[in-house]
Design an enzyme around this catalytic site. Structure first.
Site, PDB file in Angstrom:
ATOM      1  CD  GLU A   3      -2.786  -1.232  -0.096  1.00 55.35           C
ATOM      2  OE1 GLU A   3      -3.120  -0.166  -0.647  1.00 55.35           O
ATOM      3  OE2 GLU A   3      -3.102  -2.358  -0.529  1.00 55.35           O
ATOM      4  CG  ASP A  14      -3.303  -3.078  -7.510  1.00 56.44           C
ATOM      5  OD1 ASP A  14      -2.149  -3.079  -7.054  1.00 56.44           O
ATOM      6  OD2 ASP A  14      -4.255  -2.504  -6.955  1.00 56.44           O
TER       7      ASP A  14
END
Length: 709
Positions: free
Chosen positions: A132, A223
């Site tokens: 993150e 991602d």
């Protein structure tokens, strides 16, 4: 579309890194869908374009799944690596928020993944994927110890430090106490272009920045799931990336073709770039993550204010809009531990179990030759699984709102704890039964921790003498894994959602004069007449051989018709080492000269499984599914989760009125809005008639049991 470059000698370096991740214990069908719609086709497109070099990062939990389910995919990665087309990045094996786990665990998680990469792909990792992108300034020391050379950080961090956009097209060095690491900026603009706009738009953006020196680098980090399983309006990104795209051509294929045609671009790995060019200089960054994370972490009202400010700035509706977008940010990740006390409970449980692990490791963790024993290795592995970041926060995805993910954390931490108990038992040094006080949640007040070989029971004297955790050690489940319903920034007032005034702990002491029904229970809207909820109880603890007791009491007030009536409540929690049950003995004493008539309410919230269709409730007269709200009278209740073979038996000393209702939260996640099951409440409503100086007793036995297959 043809991209025109005026000065052909001007060059730009371009790196792509795809991040592949699945939470620990995610459902097989979810991972399989991501494999079919994203992971496999993405790798196939990369393989079909050997001139396109990319970086790949896989988290350990996903790699373990791939080894078991699709070993041929592991072979594909190895082939691409052998052909020098990819660079494999390391990270924390189970994707922890690196900053909030102990330094030894940081290195342990990193080395697990580095070793896996070395053993399975025959290569060394130089780059580090930061989960993150939660950056804190102490991390360079850990990365240097792990022999990692660079880390990927959002350009948002650097711009907030005053760097211009062009200055973020270079890597920098940062250091902590003399330990250094290279910082490679992640380009924010490209993340918002790919794959949401036509591929030509990404090339148009890149075409603005070639230089005569050819030493700039722009890095696209995305991602892998975004390239296949994310929602995109009335379709998914699979249709965009591998299907019709925007013009009948698969987006990813077109993007790679355009990259190959652009002779002003060097599409290389980050390691190749760093082997050729030196960092631009020194930089220091504050705690940070990507921009949205800094908004999500804020308390609800503050988040709404910041997001509204950013929205207006993006539309240039307010003065200094550009400066606001560049410099304004919200909080940092640790704020989630404050925002959601359930997150803090998991995190501090992890630290508590870890302390036990270190103690047992120091006593019995190594053979006479200094080799770590297998059981200790297994305990560390379980602890690491309990550090996976997904259930600890909430942003674009469900996170902490997914009960099965929270239960996964507890499962692995309780499993680690049970391994340690078994080790100590094997040395005839049992560590249960045990009762102690400890500030386990770091709120400045001690909690009461009762531990037997079957159960852990944690009591908060500060929150009304309630129980906030009950761990069943056979199936390794925390049956009080219930989330408080709270207001989120995206909740609209018109929805009129129910919120909880208090934490969903067991055996809080409520009093009311209102008539109780499902509406005021589910909405938590009845008038509270007592001052016992969320208040400090006095306590003492005792242990007599195999029996543990926690005694709590408080003298408080009940307010009826603006008149306060003094009342003393005592409750005793008792556990036995050999029985998986809790005996709760309550007493109420009227300390006034007048009679008190009041309704007493106490609650047993529980979470066994998210598959509510497989949970049934039985009483002496009823047998009904969990997903049916019901009011009934009973002196015995049996709850069984068939998928877990785990049950709860509750026995009262007399028949009581019970309201059974389920708890749901409304969340916005991954582009959709859902109502998510958080647990079930068994609320006991009891009419009390207390004459002066009379004491009334009310007893409950709670048994948690496993059903053998």
């Amino acid at each position: 579309m043809e991209i025109k470059v005026i000065m052909m000698v001007r060059k730009l370096n371009f790196s792509i890194v795809f991040h592949f991740h699945q939470p620990v214990d995610n459902f097989d069908h979810v991972i399989e869908n991501a494999y079919e719609k994203s992971y496999l086709p993405l790798l196939e497109v990369i393989k079909a374009h050997p001139k396109i070099k990319v970086g790949l990062h896989y988290t350990g939990s996903l790699l373990e799944w791939l080894v078991e389910k699709h070993p041929e995919y592991i072979d594909m990665i190895k082939e691409l690596n052998d052909n020098d087309q990819i660079e494999i990045l390391s990270g924390g094996f189970y994707e922890p928020i690196l900053a909030v786990i102990p330094d030894e665990d940081k290195l342990g998680q990193i080395n697990l993944l580095k070793n896996f990469i070395s053993e399975n792909f025959g290569t060394k990792s130089y780059g580090f994927w930061l989960a993150e992108r939660i950056w804190e300034p102490h991390l360079p020391r850990i990365l240097e110890l792990a022999d990692l050379k660079y880390i990927l950080i959002d350009d948002f961090h650097l711009k907030a430090n005053g760097l211009s956009q062009e200055e973020t097209f270079y890597p920098y060095i940062t250091e902590e106490q003399g330990s250094k690491v290279t910082v490679v900026p992640i380009n924010e603009q490209l993340r918002y272009l790919t794959p949401w706009k036509m591929a030509e738009k990404s090339l148009e953006y890149l075409s603005q920045f070639p230089s005569e020196k050819g030493d700039r680098i722009i890095t696209l980090i995305d991602d892998a799931e975004k390239m296949g399983v994310w929602p995109a309006g009335d379709r998914t990104t699979y249709d965009i990336c591998f299907g019709k795209g925007y013009d009948g051509t698969p987006w990813l294929e077109k993007f790679f073709n355009l990259l190959e045609e652009a002779d002003w671009l060097n599409v290389i790995t980050i390691k190749e770039y760093l082997d050729k060019f030196k960092p631009k200089g020194l930089v220091y960054m504050p705690t940070a993550s990507y921009d949205k994370m800094s908004y999500w972490v804020l308390p609800t009202n503050a988040r709404k204010k910041v997001e509204n400010l950013i929205k207006k700035a993006r539309k240039d509706e307010i003065p200094y809009s550009k400066d606001i977008l560049e410099f304004v940010k919200g909080g940092f990740w640790r704020g989630f531990l404050k925002k959601y006390h359930e997150s803090n409970a998991m995190h501090k449980k992890m630290l508590y179990v870890r302390d036990k692990l270190k103690l047992v490791e120091n006593l019995h963790g190594f053979t006479s030759s200094g080799k770590q024993i297998k059981a200790i290795k297994n305990a560390w592995r379980e602890l690491y699984k309990g550090q996976g970041n997904d259930p600890y926060w909430h942003g674009q995805f469900g996170g902490i709102y997914f009960g099965f993910m929270r239960q996964s954390i507890y499962h692995h931490l309780i499993h680690a704890e049970k391994i340690l108990e078994n080790i100590m038992q094997s040395y005839k040094q049992p560590i249960t039964p045990s009762i102690r006080t400890n500030d386990i949640d770091f709120d400045g007040r001690n909690e009461i921790l009762m531990e037997t070989k079957n159960l852990n029971v944690y009591i908060s004297s500060f929150h009304g003498g309630s129980i906030f955790e009950i761990d069943e050690k056979g199936k390794q489940q925390n049956i009080l894994n219930v989330l408080q319903r709270r207001k989120e920034a995206y909740h609209e007032e018109k929805l009129k959602l129910p919120y909880d005034r208090w934490r969903k702990y067991a055996f809080m002491d409520h009093f009311t004069i209102e008539k109780i029904n499902f509406e005021n229970l589910i909405n938590d809207s009845y008038e509270e007449c007592g001052d016992f909820v969320d208040s400090q109880y006095k306590y003492d603890i005792e242990q007599d051989a195999q029996i543990l007791k926690a005694n709590l009491w408080k003298i408080g007030f009940i307010k009826i018709d603006n008149q306060e009536h003094e009342l003393k409540i005592k409750k005793e929690y008792e556990l036995s080492e050999d029985k998986p049950e809790i005996n709760i003995r309550n007493s109420f004493k009227n300390l006034n000269n007048e009679e008190i008539k009041i309704k007493f309410i106490t609650e047993i919230p529980f979470y066994l499984s998210g598959d509510t269709a497989k949970i049934h409730i039985k009483t002496e007269e009823l047998d009904f599914p969990l997903d049916e709200n019901k009011k009934f009278s009973a002196s015995k209740i049996d709850i069984l989760a068939e998928d877990l073979n785990l049950g709860i038996k509750i026995k009262f000393d007399e028949e009581n009125t019970i309201f059974k209702y389920d708890l749901y939260t409304f969340i916005s996640t991954d582009g959709s809005k859902d109502s998510i099951y958080q647990g079930t409440s068994l609320t006991i409503v009891k009419d009390l008639r207390l004459i002066p100086n009379e004491k009334i007793n009310f007893n409950i036995q709670l048994k948690i049991y496993s059903v053998e297959n």
